[in-house]
Design a protein around this motif. Structure first.
Motif, PDB file in Angstrom:
ATOM      1  N   VAL A  17      22.461 -28.161 -11.313  1.00 42.05           N
ATOM      2  CA  VAL A  17      21.064 -28.356 -11.695  1.00 42.05           C
ATOM      3  C   VAL A  17      20.457 -26.998 -12.015  1.00 42.05           C
ATOM      4  O   VAL A  17      20.517 -26.080 -11.186  1.00 42.05           O
ATOM      5  CB  VAL A  17      20.268 -29.027 -10.561  1.00 42.05           C
ATOM      6  CG1 VAL A  17      18.814 -29.216 -10.980  1.00 42.05           C
ATOM      7  CG2 VAL A  17      20.901 -30.358 -10.175  1.00 42.05           C
ATOM      8  N   PRO A  18      19.865 -26.833 -13.200  1.00 46.08           N
ATOM      9  CA  PRO A  18      19.234 -25.547 -13.542  1.00 46.08           C
ATOM     10  C   PRO A  18      18.166 -25.179 -12.519  1.00 46.08           C
ATOM     11  O   PRO A  18      17.402 -26.037 -12.065  1.00 46.08           O
ATOM     12  CB  PRO A  18      18.626 -25.810 -14.919  1.00 46.08           C
ATOM     13  CG  PRO A  18      19.424 -26.939 -15.482  1.00 46.08           C
ATOM     14  CD  PRO A  18      19.788 -27.802 -14.311  1.00 46.08           C
ATOM     15  N   THR A  67      14.689 -27.238 -10.719  1.00 45.92           N
ATOM     16  CA  THR A  67      14.402 -27.372  -9.289  1.00 45.92           C
ATOM     17  C   THR A  67      13.058 -26.738  -8.944  1.00 45.92           C
ATOM     18  O   THR A  67      12.262 -27.298  -8.174  1.00 45.92           O
ATOM     19  CB  THR A  67      15.517 -26.720  -8.457  1.00 45.92           C
ATOM     20  OG1 THR A  67      16.778 -27.296  -8.815  1.00 45.92           O
ATOM     21  CG2 THR A  67      15.280 -26.925  -6.970  1.00 45.92           C
ATOM     22  N   ALA A  68      12.792 -25.568  -9.514  1.00 47.33           N
ATOM     23  CA  ALA A  68      11.518 -24.887  -9.259  1.00 47.33           C
ATOM     24  C   ALA A  68      10.349 -25.722  -9.775  1.00 47.33           C
ATOM     25  O   ALA A  68       9.296 -25.816  -9.125  1.00 47.33           O
ATOM     26  CB  ALA A  68      11.520 -23.511  -9.915  1.00 47.33           C
ATOM     27  N   ASN A  69      10.529 -26.324 -10.939  1.00 57.62           N
ATOM     28  CA  ASN A  69       9.465 -27.158 -11.507  1.00 57.62           C
ATOM     29  C   ASN A  69       9.206 -28.386 -10.637  1.00 57.62           C
ATOM     30  O   ASN A  69       8.054 -28.803 -10.442  1.00 57.62           O
ATOM     31  CB  ASN A  69       9.849 -27.588 -12.921  1.00 57.62           C
ATOM     32  CG  ASN A  69       8.713 -28.333 -13.617  1.00 57.62           C
ATOM     33  OD1 ASN A  69       7.631 -27.793 -13.807  1.00 57.62           O
ATOM     34  ND2 ASN A  69       8.973 -29.585 -13.983  1.00 57.62           N
ATOM     35  N   GLN A  70      10.273 -28.959 -10.098  1.00 54.06           N
ATOM     36  CA  GLN A  70      10.114 -30.107  -9.195  1.00 54.06           C
ATOM     37  C   GLN A  70       9.330 -29.707  -7.945  1.00 54.06           C
ATOM     38  O   GLN A  70       8.466 -30.452  -7.467  1.00 54.06           O
ATOM     39  CB  GLN A  70      11.493 -30.656  -8.807  1.00 54.06           C
ATOM     40  CG  GLN A  70      12.217 -31.354  -9.950  1.00 54.06           C
ATOM     41  CD  GLN A  70      13.651 -31.716  -9.588  1.00 54.06           C
ATOM     42  OE1 GLN A  70      14.354 -30.930  -8.929  1.00 54.06           O
ATOM     43  NE2 GLN A  70      14.107 -32.883 -10.018  1.00 54.06           N
ATOM     44  N   ALA A  71       9.621 -28.518  -7.420  1.00 57.51           N
ATOM     45  CA  ALA A  71       8.910 -28.038  -6.233  1.00 57.51           C
ATOM     46  C   ALA A  71       7.437 -27.793  -6.547  1.00 57.51           C
ATOM     47  O   ALA A  71       6.546 -28.099  -5.737  1.00 57.51           O
ATOM     48  CB  ALA A  71       9.559 -26.760  -5.715  1.00 57.51           C
ATOM     49  N   VAL A 104      11.557 -23.455  -2.048  1.00 53.07           N
ATOM     50  CA  VAL A 104      12.285 -23.924  -3.229  1.00 53.07           C
ATOM     51  C   VAL A 104      11.685 -23.323  -4.496  1.00 53.07           C
ATOM     52  O   VAL A 104      12.412 -22.865  -5.398  1.00 53.07           O
ATOM     53  CB  VAL A 104      12.260 -25.463  -3.304  1.00 53.07           C
ATOM     54  CG1 VAL A 104      12.934 -25.949  -4.595  1.00 53.07           C
ATOM     55  CG2 VAL A 104      12.954 -26.065  -2.088  1.00 53.07           C
ATOM     56  N   LEU A 105      10.352 -23.314  -4.578  1.00 54.32           N
ATOM     57  CA  LEU A 105       9.691 -22.792  -5.775  1.00 54.32           C
ATOM     58  C   LEU A 105      10.038 -21.326  -6.012  1.00 54.32           C
ATOM     59  O   LEU A 105      10.305 -20.912  -7.150  1.00 54.32           O
ATOM     60  CB  LEU A 105       8.171 -22.951  -5.629  1.00 54.32           C
ATOM     61  CG  LEU A 105       7.310 -22.341  -6.749  1.00 54.32           C
ATOM     62  CD1 LEU A 105       7.599 -23.022  -8.083  1.00 54.32           C
ATOM     63  CD2 LEU A 105       5.825 -22.446  -6.400  1.00 54.32           C
TER      64      LEU A 105
END
Length: 301
Positions: A105-106, A110-114, A204-205
């Protein structure tokens, strides 16, 4: 018949008794037609204080139930809102687990999801019901969560507890649902479950490509999910307590209204018997009065 000194007291007494019967008949007739023993408190003077006390108790019970029903609706809304946060936490746990699965997963995803999880959780906890921020304690005019607070900084592992995002106070809101029953129902956005969730999303972010931070975030999210479940469980318990007290108050109102009815309202069967008896007495009294008033001494000479 002309009254003489010797007969005047008797005649006066007879007329007074007839008038008394007429007044009593009128009173009972009014009671039957209106359904009330009296048109004012004076007519039930011996029970007035007791009646006022009972009526006041009924008014208080109605006020308690009005307030408790409003709070109950708020609690149900809060319960559903926290369900949204819990759903988001489960989604983020899945995302973090995927990110830990070998770099497939890029990190930007993941950062955008956080980031989205932070925004949504903040939005839910800043929810207003009736112009009140419900997760801010009694500081109802201030949004409880501010993720731009300077003290709420990016974190790395091992992270530290940081609830500086919280702008409310520590007072748990409550509702008085009866004379002796107060229910604490408030939920604070500073609750450890929410702090863990915000901290996990923070990790995570700001460290979406780090296994160490993602691993810690995963553990924090799991702990937060358990904590949110406990918070929702407590809300459910409080809601049930409110419902039970509302029901009990309604039962008490029924009993108290029966008491007021017994004091204020006419017992129709009993009053009907009374008015029949008075009618009989009046007929007999009028008949006797006519005979006596028509007596003339000359008729016997």
């Amino acid at each position: 018949m002309v009254n003489r000194v010797a007969t005047y007291p008797y005649t006066t007494s007879m007329i007074a008794e007839n008038m008394r019967l007429q007044v009593k008949y009128s009173e009972i007739n009014t009671q039957i037609s209106s359904g009330l023993k009296s048109q004012n408190y004076k007519g039930i003077s011996s029970d007035t204080q007791y009646l006022l006390s009972v009526e006041s108790a009924v008014d208080r019970l109605e006020a308690y139930n009005t307030n408790t029903n409003i709070v109950l609706a708020n609690v149900n809304t809060m319960y559903e809102a926290l369900g949204q946060i819990e759903d988001m936490a489960n989604s983020m746990l899945t995302a973090v687990t995927a990110a830990l699965g070998g770099g497939q997963v890029p990190t930007a995803v993941t950062a955008n999801q956080a980031s989205n999880a932070l925004d949504e959780t903040q939005s839910v906890l800043n929810m207003k019901i009736g112009n009140r921020y419900v997760f801010a304690g009694t500081n109802i005019d201030t949004p409880p969560v501010d993720l731009t607070d300077p003290a709420w900084v990016p974190q790395t592992s091992p992270s530290v507890v940081n609830s500086s995002y919280y702008q409310g106070n520590s007072t748990i809101t409550s509702v008085q649902s009866s004379e002796s029953h107060v229910i604490n129902y408030g939920v604070l956005a500073s609750d450890p479950a929410f702090e863990q969730l915000f901290r996990a999303y923070n990790l995570v972010l700001n460290n979406s490509g780090s296994i160490t931070e993602l691993t810690e975030a995963s553990g924090l999210i799991r702990s937060a999910i358990d904590g949110i479940a406990n918070v929702r469980s407590n809300l459910s318990i409080n809601a049930k307590s409110m419902e039970d007290q509302i029901y009990q108050n309604e039962q008490d109102k029924v009993y108290l209204k029966e008491l007021t009815s017994n004091i204020k309202e006419t017992d129709i069967p009993s009053a009907s018997v009374q008015i029949t008896e008075i009618q009989t007495q009046m007929e007999a009294a009028y008949s006797s009065s006519v005979r006596i008033l028509n007596l003339n001494l000359h008729d016997y000479l």
